[in-house]
Design a protein around this motif. Structure first.
Motif, PDB file in Angstrom:
ATOM      1  N   LEU A  87       0.889  -1.071  -0.081  1.00  0.00           N
ATOM      2  CA  LEU A  87       0.096   0.115   0.130  1.00  0.00           C
ATOM      3  C   LEU A  87       0.551   1.343   0.179  1.00  0.00           C
ATOM      4  O   LEU A  87       0.594   2.022  -0.291  1.00  0.00           O
ATOM      5  CB  LEU A  87      -0.959  -0.298   1.309  1.00  0.00           C
ATOM      6  CG  LEU A  87      -1.932  -1.315   1.213  1.00  0.00           C
ATOM      7  CD1 LEU A  87      -2.425  -1.095   2.221  1.00  0.00           C
ATOM      8  CD2 LEU A  87      -3.484  -0.942   0.328  1.00  0.00           C
ATOM      9  N   ASP A  91       2.053   2.289  -3.246  1.00  0.00           N
ATOM     10  CA  ASP A  91       1.300   2.730  -3.813  1.00  0.00           C
ATOM     11  C   ASP A  91       0.449   3.942  -3.843  1.00  0.00           C
ATOM     12  O   ASP A  91      -0.382   4.680  -4.224  1.00  0.00           O
ATOM     13  CB  ASP A  91      -0.533   2.353  -3.785  1.00  0.00           C
ATOM     14  CG  ASP A  91       0.297   0.361  -4.793  1.00  0.00           C
ATOM     15  OD1 ASP A  91       1.318  -0.006  -5.593  1.00  0.00           O
ATOM     16  OD2 ASP A  91      -0.277   0.043  -4.678  1.00  0.00           O
ATOM     17  N   ALA A  97      -1.046   5.069  -0.413  1.00  0.00           N
ATOM     18  CA  ALA A  97      -1.625   4.454   0.667  1.00  0.00           C
ATOM     19  C   ALA A  97      -1.228   3.629   1.736  1.00  0.00           C
ATOM     20  O   ALA A  97      -0.318   3.701   1.837  1.00  0.00           O
ATOM     21  CB  ALA A  97      -2.932   3.479  -0.544  1.00  0.00           C
ATOM     22  N   LEU A 146      -6.783   1.417   5.305  1.00  0.00           N
ATOM     23  CA  LEU A 146      -7.457   0.211   4.709  1.00  0.00           C
ATOM     24  C   LEU A 146      -8.518  -0.304   6.023  1.00  0.00           C
ATOM     25  O   LEU A 146      -8.914  -0.695   5.620  1.00  0.00           O
ATOM     26  CB  LEU A 146      -6.781  -0.752   4.420  1.00  0.00           C
ATOM     27  CG  LEU A 146      -7.339  -1.627   3.743  1.00  0.00           C
ATOM     28  CD1 LEU A 146      -8.035  -1.668   2.442  1.00  0.00           C
ATOM     29  CD2 LEU A 146      -6.212  -2.574   3.818  1.00  0.00           C
ATOM     30  N   SER A 154      -7.563  -8.290   5.419  1.00  0.00           N
ATOM     31  CA  SER A 154      -6.122  -6.993   4.433  1.00  0.00           C
ATOM     32  C   SER A 154      -5.777  -7.080   3.314  1.00  0.00           C
ATOM     33  O   SER A 154      -5.476  -6.537   2.050  1.00  0.00           O
ATOM     34  CB  SER A 154      -5.502  -6.372   5.603  1.00  0.00           C
ATOM     35  OG  SER A 154      -4.680  -7.592   5.722  1.00  0.00           O
ATOM     36  N   TYR A 192      -6.622  -5.641  -0.253  1.00  0.00           N
ATOM     37  CA  TYR A 192      -5.962  -4.635  -0.941  1.00  0.00           C
ATOM     38  C   TYR A 192      -5.432  -5.770  -3.039  1.00  0.00           C
ATOM     39  O   TYR A 192      -5.722  -5.338  -3.810  1.00  0.00           O
ATOM     40  CB  TYR A 192      -3.936  -5.623  -0.769  1.00  0.00           C
ATOM     41  CG  TYR A 192      -3.196  -5.444  -1.890  1.00  0.00           C
ATOM     42  CD1 TYR A 192      -2.490  -3.868  -1.776  1.00  0.00           C
ATOM     43  CD2 TYR A 192      -2.666  -5.736  -2.470  1.00  0.00           C
ATOM     44  CE1 TYR A 192      -1.866  -3.710  -2.773  1.00  0.00           C
ATOM     45  CE2 TYR A 192      -1.493  -5.811  -3.151  1.00  0.00           C
ATOM     46  CZ  TYR A 192      -0.893  -4.273  -3.043  1.00  0.00           C
ATOM     47  OH  TYR A 192       0.455  -3.918  -4.864  1.00  0.00           O
ATOM     48  N   LYS A 194      -6.234  -4.119  -6.762  1.00  0.00           N
ATOM     49  CA  LYS A 194      -5.557  -4.741  -7.343  1.00  0.00           C
ATOM     50  C   LYS A 194      -5.871  -4.612  -8.934  1.00  0.00           C
ATOM     51  O   LYS A 194      -5.644  -4.545 -10.039  1.00  0.00           O
ATOM     52  CB  LYS A 194      -4.613  -4.813  -7.446  1.00  0.00           C
ATOM     53  CG  LYS A 194      -3.645  -4.001  -6.376  1.00  0.00           C
ATOM     54  CD  LYS A 194      -3.273  -2.729  -7.253  1.00  0.00           C
ATOM     55  CE  LYS A 194      -1.935  -1.830  -6.445  1.00  0.00           C
ATOM     56  NZ  LYS A 194      -1.941  -0.751  -7.459  1.00  0.00           N
TER      57      LYS A 194
END
Length: 183
Positions: free
Chosen positions: A13, A16, A18, A23, A93, A98, A102
């Protein structure tokens, strides 16, 4: 396993742009609890349907009775107390929080849920090592349950309610294991 899974998701994350905190954010709490209650209904149906399909496809009905292995009490305690939260957070998670977002970019919503469910269901093989039929029945059951969790994720757009639902079912199984260990 819990720590490494959550760390992996956190790193992915971060890469990316994040964060794991975003989350796993439990807010708004009330809305998440309401979504979790709806999720309990969906998961109850998915659990029954998955078990039925797994047993029907592999055993052509109910599985044969095998000797029951009684676990030691310490495994029952760990399974009832620690495993529910660690399994729920790690799996939700990774597989829903995730992977589904994606995979959606490449496979669309339905494809992302299916691939995520296939990956999540492969974990069930480890629960029945040595019994091919039980492995296959468990895989089918876990796949149906993972499809339902993926559908809930697409509907709710958050994983906090899924963690609550997953925790509940893991806790119930944990208590059953503990009760078995105590007898």
């Amino acid at each position: 396993l819990f720590r490494s899974t959550v760390l992996l998701v956190a790193r992915l994350l971060t890469r990316d742009g994040a964060s794991i905190r975003d989350l796993l954010n439990p807010r708004p709490f009330g809305k998440n609890v309401l979504y979790a209650l709806a999720g309990l209904v969906v998961m109850s149906i998915a659990l029954r349907l998955g078990s039925f399909l797994g047993n029907f496809l592999v055993y052509y009905g109910a599985p044969t009775q095998s000797e029951t292995i009684v676990p030691p009490v310490w495994i029952g305690v760990v399974r009832a107390v620690i495993a529910p939260i660690t399994v729920a957070v790690a799996e939700e998670s990774l597989f829903r929080g995730y992977l589904i977002p994606k995979l959606q970019a490449h496979l669309g919503r339905v494809g992302a849920v299916i691939v995520s469910a296939l990956l999540a269901a492969t974990q069930s093989f480890a629960l029945n090592i040595g019994d091919t039929e039980a492995m296959l029945a468990g895989f089918v059951s876990a796949f149906v349950i993972s499809l339902a969790l993926g559908g809930l994720y697409l509907w709710q757009k958050r994983i906090a309610p899924l963690i609550l639902v997953h925790w509940f079912f893991e806790a119930v199984v944990g208590v059953l294991v503990l009760v078995s260990a105590l007898h």
